[in-house]
Design a protein around this motif. Structure first.
Motif, mmCIF file in Angstrom:
data_model
loop_
_atom_site.group_PDB
_atom_site.id
_atom_site.type_symbol
_atom_site.label_atom_id
_atom_site.label_comp_id
_atom_site.label_asym_id
_atom_site.label_seq_id
_atom_site.Cartn_x
_atom_site.Cartn_y
_atom_site.Cartn_z
ATOM 1 N N UNK A 60 43.259 -2.459 4.389
ATOM 2 C CA UNK A 60 42.369 -1.108 4.187
ATOM 3 C C UNK A 60 41.673 -0.879 5.489
ATOM 4 N N UNK A 61 41.703 0.651 5.693
ATOM 5 C CA UNK A 61 41.121 1.269 6.716
ATOM 6 C C UNK A 61 39.248 0.815 6.733
ATOM 7 N N UNK A 62 38.744 0.390 7.893
ATOM 8 C CA UNK A 62 37.598 0.015 7.551
ATOM 9 C C UNK A 62 36.877 0.632 9.050
ATOM 10 N N UNK A 63 35.396 0.605 8.769
ATOM 11 C CA UNK A 63 34.618 1.186 9.826
ATOM 12 C C UNK A 63 34.035 0.174 10.694
ATOM 13 N N UNK A 64 33.591 0.617 12.030
ATOM 14 C CA UNK A 64 32.900 -0.440 13.266
ATOM 15 C C UNK A 64 31.871 -1.053 12.284
ATOM 16 N N UNK A 65 30.963 -0.715 11.414
ATOM 17 C CA UNK A 65 30.089 -1.448 10.689
ATOM 18 C C UNK A 65 30.914 -2.605 9.775
ATOM 19 N N UNK A 66 31.976 -2.072 9.122
ATOM 20 C CA UNK A 66 32.726 -2.965 8.405
ATOM 21 C C UNK A 66 33.108 -4.211 9.171
ATOM 22 N N UNK A 67 33.678 -3.779 10.576
ATOM 23 C CA UNK A 67 34.232 -4.753 11.367
ATOM 24 C C UNK A 67 33.155 -5.904 11.765
#
Ligand code: ADP
Ligand code: UDP
Length: 234
Positions: free
Chosen positions: A127-134
């Motif tokens: 899935x595509x994830x955001x910096x916060x998810x990273x």
């Protein structure tokens, strides 16, 4: 030496040096996370020759990566890294998933290159994830996220220049990074027509895995044509 990992397109072996691995490119092609799959004699050789040449080109431009040397038609030696499980996608022109996700027309040129992170996890379908998810997934901290983006954009500049010399456009591609023993983040894995979208400058011809994804002919012919152009670069 023992097999460390077998993926969809490559096998990774240990060597007699702790920090060096041998990569063998397989004659397999897959699309859609393995949903479409074929054996194509000679495909491993093409990808190994192409990715070796591209990593060598980047090295000649002063850009370090995991690449040490090409060993044979299908093998190369690389520095062992701990892969950061992120597919770092760089887009110059809209194509593929971003046209479906955000409605950009295929072929739309972005005002500036876009860097996206996808979580490298087959069970979750990357899935595509955001910096916060990273950060929440503990994949990288703020400084490392900045390093990844900066490195991706630096690589993009070199790839754009290289492709322009071949009368081609680099539309988008996926790269991976890893951490060395001393914590340095370097470019790893491969850069080939399997992992890039590459279009002709002046026609709708393309030189990448979309030919396979969309059943539009032989990727062996297309990858060979790309390699020939790459070998002609001064
Ligand atoms: P997949 O795992 O997606 O099926 P491949 O068949 O290309 O992909 O397998 C190669 C695997 O080796 C990938 O998981 C990639 O992250 C990993 N890899 C690439 N370069 C290195 C490296 N220098 N050190 C350790 N692992 C690497
Ligand atoms: N890509 C890749 N491996 C993946 C997913 C994407 O090498 O597992 C490459 C793909 O070839 C393209 C770029 O990353 O050059 C962007 O792919 P996109 O997100 O558009 O996904 P697609 O719809 O092509 O699967």
């Amino acid at each position: 030496m023992s097999l460390l990992y077998e993926g969809k397109a490559k096998r990774i072996f240990t060597t007699d040096q702790d920090d060096v691995l041998r990569v063998e490119y397989k004659d397999e092609v897959t699309a859609g996370n393995g949903a479409k799959k074929d054996h194509l004699e000679g495909k491993g050789r093409l990808n190994n020759l192409i990715t070796s040449k591209i990593f060598q080109y980047l090295k000649d431009q002063g850009l370090e990566s995991h690449f040490i040397e090409q060993l044979s038609d299908t093998e190369q030696l690389v520095k062992k890294v701990e892969i950061i499980p992120l597919e770092v996608v760089v887009r110059n022109i809209a194509a593929g998933s971003i046209t479906k996700r955000l409605g950009f027309d295929k072929g739309h040129e972005f005002e500036q290159p876009l860097v996206e992170f996808f979580y490298k996890n087959d069970d979750l379908n990357d899935p595509l994830i955001t910096d916060d998810h990273v950060k929440l997934l503990n994949l990288a901290n703020d400084d490392e996220i900045a390093t990844l983006k900066e490195a991706a954009l630096g690589i993009n500049q070199h790839l754009k220049e290289l492709m322009a010399k071949m009368d081609l456009r680099i539309v988008d591609y996926k790269i991976e990074f890893g951490r060395t023993e001393d914590g340095q983040i370097i470019l790893a894995d491969e850069i080939s027509p399997d992992t890039c979208r590459i279009w002709a400058l002046d026609s709708d011809e393309n030189f990448d895995k979309d030919v396979y994804r969309e059943d539009r002919g032989s990727i062996l012919d297309v990858y060979q044509a790309f390699l020939t152009k790459l070998e002609d670069v001064e």
